[in-house]
Design a protein around this motif. Sequence first.
Motif, PDB file in Angstrom:
ATOM      1  N   ASP A   1      32.405  15.567  14.784  1.00 41.44           N
ATOM      2  CA  ASP A   1      33.090  14.201  15.024  1.00 41.44           C
ATOM      3  C   ASP A   1      34.407  14.389  15.057  1.00 41.44           C
TER       4      ASP A   1
ATOM      5  N   THR B   1      29.749  18.447  31.249  1.00 41.03           N
ATOM      6  CA  THR B   1      31.044  19.454  31.006  1.00 41.03           C
ATOM      7  C   THR B   1      32.170  18.956  31.419  1.00 41.03           C
TER       8      THR B   1
ATOM      9  N   THR C   1      31.370  25.468  23.245  1.00 39.99           N
ATOM     10  CA  THR C   1      30.671  26.560  23.912  1.00 39.99           C
ATOM     11  C   THR C   1      31.239  26.780  25.000  1.00 39.99           C
TER      12      THR C   1
ATOM     13  N   TYR D   1      32.259  15.579  25.531  1.00 40.40           N
ATOM     14  CA  TYR D   1      32.394  14.712  24.470  1.00 40.40           C
ATOM     15  C   TYR D   1      31.753  13.544  25.052  1.00 40.40           C
ATOM     16  N   THR D   2      31.369  13.111  23.510  1.00 41.48           N
ATOM     17  CA  THR D   2      30.474  11.759  23.464  1.00 41.48           C
ATOM     18  C   THR D   2      30.826  10.602  23.009  1.00 41.48           C
TER      19      THR D   2
ATOM     20  N   GLU E   1      34.512  27.715  18.335  1.00 40.66           N
ATOM     21  CA  GLU E   1      33.512  26.571  19.207  1.00 40.66           C
ATOM     22  C   GLU E   1      33.137  25.972  17.817  1.00 40.66           C
ATOM     23  N   TYR E   2      32.729  24.109  18.740  1.00 40.59           N
ATOM     24  CA  TYR E   2      32.411  23.588  17.224  1.00 40.59           C
ATOM     25  C   TYR E   2      31.450  22.350  17.669  1.00 40.59           C
ATOM     26  N   ASP E   3      31.220  21.845  16.783  1.00 38.68           N
ATOM     27  CA  ASP E   3      30.121  20.548  17.328  1.00 38.68           C
ATOM     28  C   ASP E   3      30.552  20.058  16.023  1.00 38.68           C
TER      29      ASP E   3
ATOM     30  N   LYS F   1      31.769  18.638  21.316  1.00 41.82           N
ATOM     31  CA  LYS F   1      31.134  19.766  20.944  1.00 41.82           C
ATOM     32  C   LYS F   1      31.868  20.977  22.358  1.00 41.82           C
TER      33      LYS F   1
ATOM     34  N   HIS G   1      32.439  12.336  19.321  1.00 36.48           N
ATOM     35  CA  HIS G   1      31.885  13.836  19.216  1.00 36.48           C
ATOM     36  C   HIS G   1      32.071  13.860  20.151  1.00 36.48           C
TER      37      HIS G   1
END
Length: 421
Positions: free
Chosen positions: A101, A6, A83, A147-148, A97-99, A81, A79
């Motif tokens: 690329d 996080t 929350t 973030y990925t 909220e989002y998930d 995400k 990517h």
Amino acid sequence: MSTPVTRRTVLAGGAGAALGLALPGSTALAGGHHESGVSFTLDARTLDGGEQVTSVTLDTSRLGPIDPAALTPGTFSVHAKATSPIPIAPGDLIFSEYDLDRTVTAARLDRHGKIVLELSHAEGQPGGGTLGYILSRGRNVRLDLVYTITQNTPLVRRHGSPVTITRFVQGRLSNPEVDAFTHHVSGSGLKYRLYSPERSPRQGRRPLIVWLHGGGEGASLPDDYYDNETTLRANRGALGFATPEAQRIFSGAYVVAPQSTSYWMEDGPRFAPLIREIVKDLVRRRHVDPDRIYVVGCSNGGYMSLEMTVAYPDLFAASVPICGVVEPLGGDGPPLITDAELTAIATPTWLVTSLDDDTVPPETNTIHAHDLIPGSLMSLYDNVVWDGYQFPGHWSWIYVARNDPSLNGTHIWQWMARRRR
């Protein structure tokens, strides 16, 4: 492969050991690559419509000189995400909220040898915001961001074999404008953020601008969410007065943004002395000119700016209520500011709103206040458009944050700066 955490994770320890970084010269992988791990920061900007993550900075400076010509938008994938940091009740809604690329639009090296991945962003574009709006609470909260990062092609170095990064560790959210405001808590427990101007031995006491936020930026109850953050991330209201342009006009000004423990309209007469306490403390402890204190507020804060000039008629040199609430929303109950109180306001006042505001009707609020406050000025817009993008009509604070309102050739910041108590 990546290791997301996080955004509240704070990296500690050395950049190499803490990340398990295998520096150039370590065991080579197949293809002449080197296994390595790097940290990255999320770089954010507060746009007129709210804060967005606009780029990601990878701390690749320890990998040795990287060939910038070999960097492309396709070198890495991102990517994101986002929350809620607090539970959302069944049937409740949280917006933003989002998930998904994130599109990388450019990859470059900064002057420290770090890789910066520029991300697609724009007003109204989903997937980059840092705040979520909880419908039942009427509040913004700071989203938990994960973030990925995925590397798609090896990094070409000017010296040595290519490098493949196999581990990424997320660091802090960085927004230089927001970070320039320090965190504080008043003696009565009201949180606030403070911007302090550059000190100069040639200058004496400085002006103080009090920014009062809208309803969505107070604390969220009963969740006990009180972050002292959303006041600077939801819009540019306070940030505008800390820009180089504003600081030049005001010859260097303090900017304070108190945060309500709920929302100002809940009990303005109770909050007024708490805000006054912060102002008195800053005059006492900082180099503040008591004759150049200005109050500016939007929506809920527009009401509160009026309430402050009613409660303390001799405190402020000028007041700027933006789409402020005078009559109770929905038309039920007594007015929040009575006609007698509006007529008695002696503080120089410039009101701002937009005719298409469907949240706080202009006629019964801003226009009504203008008709009653002696000598008051008013900027009445048809709608809220900036840089070609049309915002909701309630968001007329954007114009003040950009020093757009003007009358007879004088813009609102210059008008404020010329006022003395």
